[in-house]
Scaffold this motif. Sequence first.
Motif, PDB file in Angstrom:
ATOM      1  N   HIS A 184       0.851  -1.187   0.000  1.00  0.00           N
ATOM      2  CA  HIS A 184       0.000   0.000   0.000  1.00  0.00           C
ATOM      3  C   HIS A 184       0.889   1.239   0.000  1.00  0.00           C
ATOM      4  O   HIS A 184       1.861   1.298   0.742  1.00  0.00           O
ATOM      5  CB  HIS A 184      -0.890   0.058   1.245  1.00  0.00           C
ATOM      6  N   LEU A 185       0.554   2.191  -0.826  1.00  0.00           N
ATOM      7  CA  LEU A 185       1.301   3.433  -0.873  1.00  0.00           C
ATOM      8  C   LEU A 185       0.299   4.575  -0.856  1.00  0.00           C
ATOM      9  O   LEU A 185      -0.690   4.552  -1.598  1.00  0.00           O
ATOM     10  CB  LEU A 185       2.156   3.502  -2.139  1.00  0.00           C
ATOM     11  N   GLY A 186       0.516   5.535  -0.004  1.00  0.00           N
ATOM     12  CA  GLY A 186      -0.414   6.650   0.090  1.00  0.00           C
ATOM     13  C   GLY A 186       0.303   7.979   0.039  1.00  0.00           C
ATOM     14  O   GLY A 186       1.517   8.065   0.171  1.00  0.00           O
ATOM     15  N   ILE A 187      -0.484   9.024  -0.194  1.00  0.00           N
ATOM     16  CA  ILE A 187       0.035  10.382  -0.198  1.00  0.00           C
ATOM     17  C   ILE A 187      -0.654  11.131   0.932  1.00  0.00           C
ATOM     18  O   ILE A 187      -1.875  11.107   1.059  1.00  0.00           O
ATOM     19  CB  ILE A 187      -0.230  11.071  -1.548  1.00  0.00           C
ATOM     20  N   ASP A 188       0.136  11.777   1.759  1.00  0.00           N
ATOM     21  CA  ASP A 188      -0.386  12.519   2.895  1.00  0.00           C
ATOM     22  C   ASP A 188      -0.137  13.998   2.653  1.00  0.00           C
ATOM     23  O   ASP A 188       1.002  14.425   2.493  1.00  0.00           O
ATOM     24  CB  ASP A 188       0.314  12.061   4.170  1.00  0.00           C
ATOM     25  N   GLU A 189      -1.210  14.791   2.586  1.00  0.00           N
ATOM     26  CA  GLU A 189      -1.075  16.232   2.402  1.00  0.00           C
ATOM     27  C   GLU A 189      -1.355  16.926   3.723  1.00  0.00           C
ATOM     28  O   GLU A 189      -2.330  16.619   4.395  1.00  0.00           O
ATOM     29  CB  GLU A 189      -2.071  16.749   1.370  1.00  0.00           C
ATOM     30  N   THR A 190      -0.508  17.855   4.080  1.00  0.00           N
ATOM     31  CA  THR A 190      -0.675  18.605   5.311  1.00  0.00           C
ATOM     32  C   THR A 190      -0.601  20.091   4.990  1.00  0.00           C
ATOM     33  O   THR A 190       0.354  20.538   4.345  1.00  0.00           O
ATOM     34  CB  THR A 190       0.430  18.261   6.323  1.00  0.00           C
ATOM     35  N   ARG A 191      -1.618  20.840   5.411  1.00  0.00           N
ATOM     36  CA  ARG A 191      -1.594  22.288   5.183  1.00  0.00           C
ATOM     37  C   ARG A 191      -0.632  22.932   6.160  1.00  0.00           C
ATOM     38  O   ARG A 191      -0.597  22.610   7.330  1.00  0.00           O
ATOM     39  CB  ARG A 191      -2.990  22.872   5.366  1.00  0.00           C
ATOM     40  N   ARG A 192       0.167  23.859   5.657  1.00  0.00           N
ATOM     41  CA  ARG A 192       1.121  24.596   6.492  1.00  0.00           C
ATOM     42  C   ARG A 192       0.645  26.035   6.581  1.00  0.00           C
ATOM     43  O   ARG A 192       0.808  26.809   5.652  1.00  0.00           O
ATOM     44  CB  ARG A 192       2.512  24.537   5.872  1.00  0.00           C
ATOM     45  N   GLY A 193       0.049  26.383   7.699  1.00  0.00           N
ATOM     46  CA  GLY A 193      -0.443  27.741   7.880  1.00  0.00           C
ATOM     47  C   GLY A 193      -1.829  27.914   7.290  1.00  0.00           C
ATOM     48  O   GLY A 193      -2.493  26.964   6.878  1.00  0.00           O
ATOM     49  N   ILE A 206     -15.776  37.358  -6.191  1.00  0.00           N
ATOM     50  CA  ILE A 206     -15.501  36.034  -5.637  1.00  0.00           C
ATOM     51  C   ILE A 206     -14.139  36.068  -4.938  1.00  0.00           C
ATOM     52  O   ILE A 206     -13.310  36.936  -5.204  1.00  0.00           O
ATOM     53  CB  ILE A 206     -15.506  34.931  -6.722  1.00  0.00           C
ATOM     54  N   TRP A 207     -13.948  35.112  -4.034  1.00  0.00           N
ATOM     55  CA  TRP A 207     -12.658  34.995  -3.350  1.00  0.00           C
ATOM     56  C   TRP A 207     -11.763  34.073  -4.163  1.00  0.00           C
ATOM     57  O   TRP A 207     -12.159  32.989  -4.554  1.00  0.00           O
ATOM     58  CB  TRP A 207     -12.848  34.438  -1.946  1.00  0.00           C
ATOM     59  N   GLU A 208     -10.543  34.520  -4.408  1.00  0.00           N
ATOM     60  CA  GLU A 208      -9.557  33.754  -5.161  1.00  0.00           C
ATOM     61  C   GLU A 208      -8.427  33.355  -4.212  1.00  0.00           C
ATOM     62  O   GLU A 208      -7.970  34.169  -3.410  1.00  0.00           O
ATOM     63  CB  GLU A 208      -9.009  34.620  -6.293  1.00  0.00           C
ATOM     64  N   VAL A 209      -7.975  32.122  -4.321  1.00  0.00           N
ATOM     65  CA  VAL A 209      -6.866  31.653  -3.480  1.00  0.00           C
ATOM     66  C   VAL A 209      -5.558  32.248  -4.003  1.00  0.00           C
ATOM     67  O   VAL A 209      -5.231  32.100  -5.175  1.00  0.00           O
ATOM     68  CB  VAL A 209      -6.774  30.107  -3.477  1.00  0.00           C
ATOM     69  N   VAL A 210      -4.844  32.923  -3.129  1.00  0.00           N
ATOM     70  CA  VAL A 210      -3.556  33.513  -3.489  1.00  0.00           C
ATOM     71  C   VAL A 210      -2.423  32.553  -3.119  1.00  0.00           C
ATOM     72  O   VAL A 210      -1.499  32.332  -3.891  1.00  0.00           O
ATOM     73  CB  VAL A 210      -3.347  34.866  -2.762  1.00  0.00           C
ATOM     74  N   ALA A 211      -2.503  31.966  -1.924  1.00  0.00           N
ATOM     75  CA  ALA A 211      -1.461  31.045  -1.463  1.00  0.00           C
ATOM     76  C   ALA A 211      -2.091  30.011  -0.540  1.00  0.00           C
ATOM     77  O   ALA A 211      -2.896  30.341   0.317  1.00  0.00           O
ATOM     78  CB  ALA A 211      -0.363  31.798  -0.729  1.00  0.00           C
ATOM     79  N   ASP A 212      -1.743  28.763  -0.756  1.00  0.00           N
ATOM     80  CA  ASP A 212      -2.210  27.673   0.097  1.00  0.00           C
ATOM     81  C   ASP A 212      -1.072  26.669   0.189  1.00  0.00           C
ATOM     82  O   ASP A 212      -0.961  25.758  -0.627  1.00  0.00           O
ATOM     83  CB  ASP A 212      -3.472  27.038  -0.488  1.00  0.00           C
ATOM     84  N   ARG A 213      -0.191  26.889   1.157  1.00  0.00           N
ATOM     85  CA  ARG A 213       1.011  26.059   1.272  1.00  0.00           C
ATOM     86  C   ARG A 213       0.655  24.678   1.812  1.00  0.00           C
ATOM     87  O   ARG A 213      -0.058  24.545   2.793  1.00  0.00           O
ATOM     88  CB  ARG A 213       2.019  26.725   2.186  1.00  0.00           C
ATOM     89  N   ARG A 214       1.183  23.666   1.167  1.00  0.00           N
ATOM     90  CA  ARG A 214       0.949  22.284   1.588  1.00  0.00           C
ATOM     91  C   ARG A 214       2.246  21.507   1.525  1.00  0.00           C
ATOM     92  O   ARG A 214       3.107  21.772   0.689  1.00  0.00           O
ATOM     93  CB  ARG A 214      -0.092  21.607   0.716  1.00  0.00           C
ATOM     94  N   HIS A 215       2.383  20.566   2.415  1.00  0.00           N
ATOM     95  CA  HIS A 215       3.499  19.637   2.416  1.00  0.00           C
ATOM     96  C   HIS A 215       2.942  18.283   2.002  1.00  0.00           C
ATOM     97  O   HIS A 215       1.952  17.830   2.547  1.00  0.00           O
ATOM     98  CB  HIS A 215       4.135  19.554   3.801  1.00  0.00           C
ATOM     99  N   VAL A 216       3.545  17.642   1.015  1.00  0.00           N
ATOM    100  CA  VAL A 216       3.076  16.350   0.534  1.00  0.00           C
ATOM    101  C   VAL A 216       4.155  15.312   0.813  1.00  0.00           C
ATOM    102  O   VAL A 216       5.323  15.502   0.504  1.00  0.00           O
ATOM    103  CB  VAL A 216       2.777  16.406  -0.985  1.00  0.00           C
ATOM    104  N   GLY A 217       3.748  14.205   1.440  1.00  0.00           N
ATOM    105  CA  GLY A 217       4.685  13.136   1.731  1.00  0.00           C
ATOM    106  C   GLY A 217       4.104  11.781   1.387  1.00  0.00           C
ATOM    107  O   GLY A 217       2.885  11.600   1.375  1.00  0.00           O
ATOM    108  N   LEU A 218       4.950  10.835   1.074  1.00  0.00           N
ATOM    109  CA  LEU A 218       4.520   9.473   0.792  1.00  0.00           C
ATOM    110  C   LEU A 218       4.504   8.688   2.099  1.00  0.00           C
ATOM    111  O   LEU A 218       5.434   8.780   2.893  1.00  0.00           O
ATOM    112  CB  LEU A 218       5.437   8.793  -0.210  1.00  0.00           C
ATOM    113  N   VAL A 219       3.446   7.919   2.319  1.00  0.00           N
ATOM    114  CA  VAL A 219       3.319   7.106   3.523  1.00  0.00           C
ATOM    115  C   VAL A 219       3.059   5.665   3.164  1.00  0.00           C
ATOM    116  O   VAL A 219       2.560   5.368   2.111  1.00  0.00           O
ATOM    117  CB  VAL A 219       2.189   7.624   4.452  1.00  0.00           C
TER     118      VAL A 219
END
Length: 73
Positions: A36-45, A60-73
């Motif tokens: 099994h291989l998965g991807i784990d996304e974590t929002r930073r801030g 409308i509201w537009e996303v300017v920045a949405d920092r995420r860390h992606v890791g394999l689990v």
Amino acid sequence: MVQDARDFEVSWPVANTAFTAAAEAALPKDTPPVTHLGIDETRRGKAKFRLVEAPDGGEIWEVVADRRHVGLV
């Protein structure tokens, strides 16, 4: 590991060689296949948004920045 090299006042190659030797001694010789291989996304801030004009003339509201860390689990 870089910080450990600084703390013990050794060079990066020395720290890396020591880490590799310790890891090889602790890990099995044959690695079992991955079942099994998965991807784990974590929002930073918090995400940052800005109000922009919509195609229909509204706003409308537009996303300017949405920092995420992606890791394999």
